[in-house]
Design a protein around this motif. Structure first.
Motif, PDB file in Angstrom:
ATOM      1  N   SER A 297      -5.381  -9.543  -5.258  1.00 33.95           N
ATOM      2  CA  SER A 297      -4.290  -9.115  -4.379  1.00 33.95           C
ATOM      3  C   SER A 297      -3.885  -7.671  -4.647  1.00 33.95           C
ATOM      4  O   SER A 297      -3.793  -6.860  -3.726  1.00 33.95           O
ATOM      5  N   GLU A 301      -5.522  -3.910  -2.821  1.00 31.22           N
ATOM      6  CA  GLU A 301      -4.589  -2.976  -2.188  1.00 31.22           C
ATOM      7  C   GLU A 301      -4.669  -1.604  -2.850  1.00 31.22           C
ATOM      8  O   GLU A 301      -4.564  -0.577  -2.161  1.00 31.22           O
ATOM      9  N   ARG A 304      -7.454   0.085  -1.223  1.00 29.52           N
ATOM     10  CA  ARG A 304      -7.083   0.587   0.119  1.00 29.52           C
ATOM     11  C   ARG A 304      -6.306   1.893   0.017  1.00 29.52           C
ATOM     12  O   ARG A 304      -6.490   2.805   0.825  1.00 29.52           O
ATOM     13  N   GLN A 305      -5.402   1.953  -0.970  1.00 31.76           N
ATOM     14  CA  GLN A 305      -4.619   3.162  -1.148  1.00 31.76           C
ATOM     15  C   GLN A 305      -5.477   4.308  -1.692  1.00 31.76           C
ATOM     16  O   GLN A 305      -5.318   5.465  -1.274  1.00 31.76           O
ATOM     17  N   ILE A 491       3.064  -5.421  -1.517  1.00 30.92           N
ATOM     18  CA  ILE A 491       1.854  -4.995  -2.234  1.00 30.92           C
ATOM     19  C   ILE A 491       1.552  -3.511  -1.993  1.00 30.92           C
ATOM     20  O   ILE A 491       1.248  -2.783  -2.944  1.00 30.92           O
ATOM     21  N   PRO A 492       1.641  -3.006  -0.739  1.00 27.09           N
ATOM     22  CA  PRO A 492       1.368  -1.576  -0.547  1.00 27.09           C
ATOM     23  C   PRO A 492       2.332  -0.677  -1.327  1.00 27.09           C
ATOM     24  O   PRO A 492       1.915   0.317  -1.925  1.00 27.09           O
ATOM     25  N   SER A 495       1.464  -0.773  -5.054  1.00 25.36           N
ATOM     26  CA  SER A 495       0.213  -0.064  -5.338  1.00 25.36           C
ATOM     27  C   SER A 495       0.397   1.450  -5.277  1.00 25.36           C
ATOM     28  O   SER A 495      -0.140   2.187  -6.103  1.00 25.36           O
TER      29      SER A 495
END
Length: 631
Positions: A297, A301, A304-305, A491-492, A495
């Motif tokens: 999880s 993320e 992705r970042q 989560i974003p 992160s």
């Protein structure tokens, strides 16, 4: 009867509807011209003039039909007719006034009243435009009173609200019957024929219109503003749904009529702080970045970042084959879509395999490591103590020592609030992992740091998806304890803060994220039930829809979590990131403990392993019996 006629008209083919409109106008045109003569001459039957200008009645029909067709009047859908179609009626009527005047002028017949063309245009405008408005009103009236569509209220009468109304009116599921809006200038007015009301009158509206569903059309509202709206709606037994966020609509990732359930971040009212570019890119841009646990999880993320900061290479290090495949495919798609020049390297491997980890770091000359690989599910780690120790402590030590040996620039450990005064094995192993990092930081050129935060929304094991499933199934919703509380963050956001915290590290730093106020899980369950349109069933309301049941604390579970071991904490250049100063044990004591774990594992002595953890991790006090499945 009216409902049947409306249904039959709606089911007609588009071409047939166009011919009905044309035939209606063919009848309206001579009537309008006759009415113009009648109004001008003051008599109901102006026979003399009509018989003199009979040819005019014939000529206006094909001419007007062609003009209206060219203006697009017959392309308009009557039940959605708007200003564009009415402008076509206005322009067509004015043009027909000139046509009538021109035809009479060319014919040079005497006795034609000069005001007839103007009166004709006015009457034509009223009859052609009015006939369409009457049909639209009749259609909407029948739908409101006879249709089987569910009546809904839309909160937000702005552009998004209007788009939502247009979309819903085309469908067969929902019928918008009222707007609610916080703007006093809109109260009492109508949008697309739907009245706009003050939010304070929602009780009366919901009861009088039998409203069971409210749709939020406020995609530009901040989290705090959305929370205020949800607080207003919470006392009412209505199911609250929302349209997608504006960035997703603008980017074409979603449409305004794709209704979604209210997210927990809306209930929390947290507005994330945008990342600082210089911090966000410092350890990533044009560098080789490695993320362990890349399919989890948090790890996924972070990946992705990371690609948003444009690294040279991104290494996805993951033990689970399917998770690695899934995140690789997702990132490849995003890289292609954004036209990024990033090399993606999916590598299967265990963080406990020193040879594998060192091989990857050495081959690709890794600059930054984000270590997210860990077992985080509290009850499962309680049942499997040795695997928890191996993955969380030995795995962290293996990767960290490889980073030190091969001179990686930055190493960031993803930690947890459960490492603070732990009551479970998972928290204790994460605190021991922190101490491994703190020790290495004293002797290494690698900048080691760790970031500690609470629960993240949507992670594996999160209560939110569990509650949604239980509510959808009709309950009961299960909560472990009536007083249990947790910190939550998206989560974003977590992160982004992890990446920025790593860039501020000087070596051995323990960063703590500002999680805001803790949330009482029982209150969260109640809000989710109520915003799903149900009533909580309890002793005070035995006729309610969904009950909340208490299952008791699970092995190792705490009533509340903490983020700091001591009281010493200072701010940083980021308002959501704090730096803690905490003591740690010597590395020799950690090495001794790891040797004791190995000896205990040989005889499956989980009790001894937990006892060793209690000695080496200050503040670890197990709150449950030993439940290891091999004990």
């Amino acid at each position: 009867m009216k409902a049947k006629l409306t249904a039959k008209y709606t089911e007609l083919k588009r071409i047939h509807k166009k011919w009905i409109m044309v035939l209606a106008d063919i009848a309206i045109l001579p009537i309008s011209l006759w009415a113009a003569f009648s109004l001008r001459l003051g008599t109901l039957w102006p026979n003399t003039h009509i018989s003199q200008f009979w040819w005019l009645f014939v000529a206006v029909i094909p001419t007007a039909i062609l003009i209206f067709a060219r203006l697009g009047l017959y392309r308009a859908i009557i039940r959605y007719i708007g200003s564009k179609a009415l402008y076509a009626v206005l322009n067509g009527s004015v043009l027909m006034s000139f046509v009538v005047w021109s035809l009479v002028f060319i014919s040079r017949e005497p006795g034609f009243p000069r005001s007839i063309p103007i009166i004709f245009a006015l009457v034509l405008m009223v009859l052609v435009g009015g006939s369409r408005l009457v049909v639209r009103w009749l259609y909407n009236w029948v739908n409101v009173n006879f249709a089987s569509r569910e009546p809904v209220v839309i909160y937000g009468a702005g552009d998004s609200g209007m788009q939502l109304v247009s979309s819903l009116q085309k469908g067969k599921e929902y019928l918008p019957v009222a707007f609610l809006d916080d703007n006093p200038q809109l109260w009492g007015h109508s949008v697309h024929g739907i009245s706009v009301y003050c939010p304070e009158s929602m009780d009366e509206i919901f009861k009088s219109m039998n409203i069971k569903r409210v749709l939020l059309a406020v995609p530009r509202a901040t989290k705090k503003e959305r929370k205020v709206i949800l607080d207003k709606l919470e006392p009412f037994p209505v199911h609250v749904q929302t349209i997608p966020a504006m960035p997703d609509i603008v980017a074409g990732l979603a449409t305004v009529d794709q209704l979604q359930e209210v997210e927990l971040e809306d209930l929390l009212g947290r507005d994330p702080v945008p990342p600082k570019k210089e911090l966000f890119e410092a350890c990533i841009k044009n560098k080789v970045v490695m993320v362990t646990g890349a399919g989890g999880s948090i790890g996924s993320e972070i990946c992705r970042q990371v690609i948003q900061a444009n690294p040279n290479k991104l290494i996805l290090f993951e033990l689970n084959e399917f998770s690695l495949y899934a995140i690789e495919r997702e990132l490849l798609k995003e890289i292609a879509k954004s036209n990024l020049n990033i090399k993606l390297l999916p590598i299967l491997g265990s963080v406990c395999n020193a040879n594998r980890v060192e091989g990857v770091i050495a081959k690709y000359n890794v600059n930054t490591i984000y270590h997210a690989a860990a077992f985080k599910h509290v009850p499962l780690v309680e049942h499997n103590i040795f695997e928890g120790i191996r993955n969380n402590v030995v795995g962290t030590k293996t990767v960290a020592e490889a980073a030190h040996k091969l001179h990686v620039n930055h190493f960031v450990l993803i930690s947890t609030d459960k490492a603070v005064r732990p009551t479970n094995v998972m928290g204790a192993t994460k605190r021991l992992a922190e101490q491994v990092i703190q020790n290495l930081a004293q002797q290494s050129s690698t900048i080691f740091s760790m970031v500690r935060f609470g629960n993240v929304l949507g992670s594996s094991g999160s209560v939110v998806p569990l509650f949604r499933k239980q509510i959808a199934a009709g309950g009961p919703v299960t909560v472990t304890h009536p007083d249990i509380t947790r910190f939550f963050m998206t989560i974003p956001e977590a992160s982004q803060l992890v990446i920025q915290a790593g860039a501020m590290a000087k070596g051995g730093d323990v960063f703590v994220l500002d999680m805001g106020a803790s949330v009482k899980i029982l209150d969260l369950a109640h809000r989710m039930i109520e915003l799903s349109g149900f009533e909580v069933k309890n002793d005070d309301n035995p006729e309610g829809d969904i009950a909340v049941e208490f299952t008791g604390l699970r092995p190792g579970e705490k009533l509340f979590e903490e983020l700091l071991i001591g009281e010493s904490v200072i701010g940083t250049e980021h308002p959501k990131i704090l730096r803690a100063n905490e003591i740690f044990v010597d590395i020799s004591e950690i090495e001794s403990s790891l040797s004791a774990f190995e000896r205990a594992e040989l005889s499956f002595d989980a009790k001894q392993a937990r006892t060793v953890l209690e000695k080496v991790v200050s503040g670890f006090k197990p709150n449950s019996e030993l439940v290891d499945l091999l004990q």
